[in-house]
Write a protein that holds these residues in place. Structure first.
Motif, PDB file in Angstrom:
ATOM      1  N   ARG A 340      40.580  31.182  33.251  1.00 31.22           N
ATOM      2  CA  ARG A 340      40.671  31.860  34.550  1.00 31.22           C
ATOM      3  C   ARG A 340      41.990  32.615  34.683  1.00 31.22           C
ATOM      4  O   ARG A 340      42.026  33.760  35.143  1.00 31.22           O
ATOM      5  CB  ARG A 340      40.560  30.828  35.678  1.00 31.22           C
ATOM      6  N   ILE A 344      42.544  36.828  35.112  1.00 33.95           N
ATOM      7  CA  ILE A 344      43.337  37.429  36.196  1.00 33.95           C
ATOM      8  C   ILE A 344      44.453  38.300  35.624  1.00 33.95           C
ATOM      9  O   ILE A 344      44.677  39.430  36.072  1.00 33.95           O
ATOM     10  CB  ILE A 344      43.901  36.323  37.118  1.00 33.95           C
ATOM     11  N   PHE A 367      34.031  40.705  39.339  1.00 32.20           N
ATOM     12  CA  PHE A 367      33.660  39.996  40.562  1.00 32.20           C
ATOM     13  C   PHE A 367      32.178  39.631  40.559  1.00 32.20           C
ATOM     14  O   PHE A 367      31.795  38.541  40.985  1.00 32.20           O
ATOM     15  CB  PHE A 367      33.977  40.848  41.799  1.00 32.20           C
ATOM     16  N   LEU A 370      31.780  36.670  38.168  1.00 30.38           N
ATOM     17  CA  LEU A 370      32.472  35.470  38.621  1.00 30.38           C
ATOM     18  C   LEU A 370      31.794  34.841  39.830  1.00 30.38           C
ATOM     19  O   LEU A 370      31.681  33.601  39.908  1.00 30.38           O
ATOM     20  CB  LEU A 370      33.929  35.819  38.967  1.00 30.38           C
ATOM     21  N   LYS A 422      36.374  34.904  49.244  1.00 31.66           N
ATOM     22  CA  LYS A 422      36.761  34.522  47.879  1.00 31.66           C
ATOM     23  C   LYS A 422      37.104  35.749  47.036  1.00 31.66           C
ATOM     24  O   LYS A 422      38.078  35.744  46.286  1.00 31.66           O
ATOM     25  CB  LYS A 422      35.622  33.737  47.217  1.00 31.66           C
ATOM     26  N   ARG A 425      40.400  37.242  48.150  1.00 25.60           N
ATOM     27  CA  ARG A 425      41.519  36.411  47.696  1.00 25.60           C
ATOM     28  C   ARG A 425      41.787  36.633  46.210  1.00 25.60           C
ATOM     29  O   ARG A 425      42.926  36.711  45.769  1.00 25.60           O
ATOM     30  CB  ARG A 425      41.201  34.941  47.976  1.00 25.60           C
ATOM     31  N   GLU A 426      40.707  36.743  45.421  1.00 20.63           N
ATOM     32  CA  GLU A 426      40.848  37.015  43.986  1.00 20.63           C
ATOM     33  C   GLU A 426      41.488  38.380  43.766  1.00 20.63           C
ATOM     34  O   GLU A 426      42.352  38.551  42.899  1.00 20.63           O
ATOM     35  CB  GLU A 426      39.472  36.964  43.318  1.00 20.63           C
TER      36      GLU A 426
END
Length: 437
Positions: A340, A344, A367, A370, A422, A425-426
């Motif tokens: 993970r 990122i 996205f 994920l 979510k 935030r990612e």
């Protein structure tokens, strides 16, 4: 506790005695220091404070007078007793660090144990514990030249503690450090005194440090000119008769808890302890990792973000046992977490290197995979457009989240609130990792 750990009687140290350039570094010093005290020698350069410290350590022979450690005159110690004093009685921390440049951090810390003939495995086990404690275990295999000043001093303190001495002698230990690193080192010395019950003697010429001490010994021209008591730890017969010693010692339970939770402070009592409890319980229930495992992983993550280690080394460090210098995670968790983190970081690099349209397409696909998004052609293009706007800083996180959450009829992506939150935030963490001053 009733007997002094260190006692100095009429101590004189004279250089070039009887010559025209005679210097009286110490001139009739008398002093007693008791177990578990934190004492500071304070005064201008050349006043004799460092000479007094070295006399206590046995590194400076007196011209006249005596220095006693545990009731034994240091000048009359046998060779074996002197070795014991230097190995187990005292631990030295210097301004200049004095780390061996050809040895890595762990070997520098373990060096005092080599001379005691201890096994390699036991040496490294004790060294790793100290590196964990002072949050530099991720530097274990680096060399001193690769460390900052603050890191070097934490290594130096670890080395001083590796044989578990009774007395810590620190000679201007923050003189070469920036203010933040200096505060960190001073807090460590305070913890060693308050939690580990080590006797600490600190030499400094900085008045801002004096509040850390139980007693401050003011020196000038080789003499003690006055003494200031911040907190009386000496037995009644050693101090003034009219001193009211306040017994504000911590309970045994609190001491044990403070060893387990390194950021638990004695100021966190009563109602102030509840927020700390809540944070620890939340972290425990969410991550199922100990504080030490989280802190170690965080240290390795910093190394990854500084490009000091690669992703594979990061994963191995998470999986490596705590006693061997790793974070002590299990293999499955380490692989999942590093994967993970890698994704990122990879997408933050894509934003840096690619055009915003190309980066937006890549992030949108990321996205979708994920968060299991099933988007048709038009909605997919909307997502790419909103991602591109966020990359170009035309919208902030809240606008981005609102567009994801808005219905398709109103021009949004039509995601539910939880998924929109979510993804936003990612997106923000990727933007944060991408950001550079």
């Amino acid at each position: 506790m009733n007997k002094p750990l260190v006692e100095i009687k009429n101590l004189k140290v004279i250089y070039n005695k009887g010559k025209s350039n005679e210097v009286r570094a110490l001139d009739g010093v008398n002093l007693k220091i008791y177990p578990q005290e934190y004492v500071i020698f304070y005064g201008p350069s050349g006043c004799g404070k460092s000479t007094l410290l070295y006399a206590i350590s046995g590194l400076q022979a007196p011209t006249q007078g005596e220095t006693y450690f545990r009731g034994k005159d240091i000048s009359k110690m046998t060779k074996e007793e002197m070795v014991g004093l230097h190995q187990k009685g005292t631990g030295m921390v210097f301004q200049a660090f004095y780390l061996i440049p050809s040895l890595n951090v762990l070997d520098n810390v373990c060096l005092p144990k080599v001379f005691r003939g201890e096994s390699l495995g036991r040496r490294k086990e004790e060294g790793i514990k100290l590196l964990h404690r002072f949050s530099i275990v991720e530097q274990a295999n680096k060399f001193p030249s690769q460390l900052s000043g603050g890191q070097k001093q934490r290594v130096s303190i670890s080395r001083a503690l590796v044989n578990n001495p009774e007395l810590i002698l620190a000679d201007e230990p923050v003189g070469n450090l920036d203010s933040e690193s200096a505060e960190n080192v001073l807090q460590i010395l305070k913890e060693l005194n308050e939690i580990d019950k080590k006797t600490v003697i600190l030499v400094t010429h900085n008045a801002e440090h004096l509040h850390f001490a139980d007693r401050v010994i003011y020196m000038k021209d080789g003499r003690i000119i006055k003494e200031e008591v911040n907190k009386e730890k000496r037995p009644l017969e050693a101090g003034k008769e009219d001193i009211d010693i306040k017994l504000d010692e911590l309970s045994d339970e609190m001491k044990i808890l403070m060893r387990a939770f390194k950021n638990l402070s004695i100021t966190q009592v009563g109602a102030l302890l509840v927020p700390y409890k809540a944070n620890q319980l939340m972290a425990h229930l969410i991550s199922e990792l100990t504080e030490e495992q989280v802190n170690s992983a965080n240290a390795f993550l910093k190394e990854l973000l500084f490009y000091n280690i690669n992703l594979d080394d990061f994963r191995k460090s998470l999986d490596l046992s705590y006693n061997k210098g790793g974070a002590g995670w299990n293999k499955k968790r380490a692989e999942s977490f590093s994967r993970r983190a890698g994704e990122i970081i990879k997408h933050s690099e894509i934003i840096k290197k690619e055009e915003s349209k190309t980066a937006a397409i890549s992030l949108s696909e990321y996205f979708a995979n994920l968060f299991s998004l099933h988007l048709d052609g038009e909605i997919k293009l909307r997502l790419e457009s909103f991602v591109k706007q966020r990359i170009e800083n035309k919208i902030d996180r809240f606008e981005f989240q609102k567009k994801l959450d808005s219905s398709k009829i109103l021009g949004g992506v039509g995601l539910n609130r939880l998924k929109a939150e979510k993804i936003s935030r990612e997106m923000e963490i990727i933007m944060l990792i991408k950001f550079s001053n």
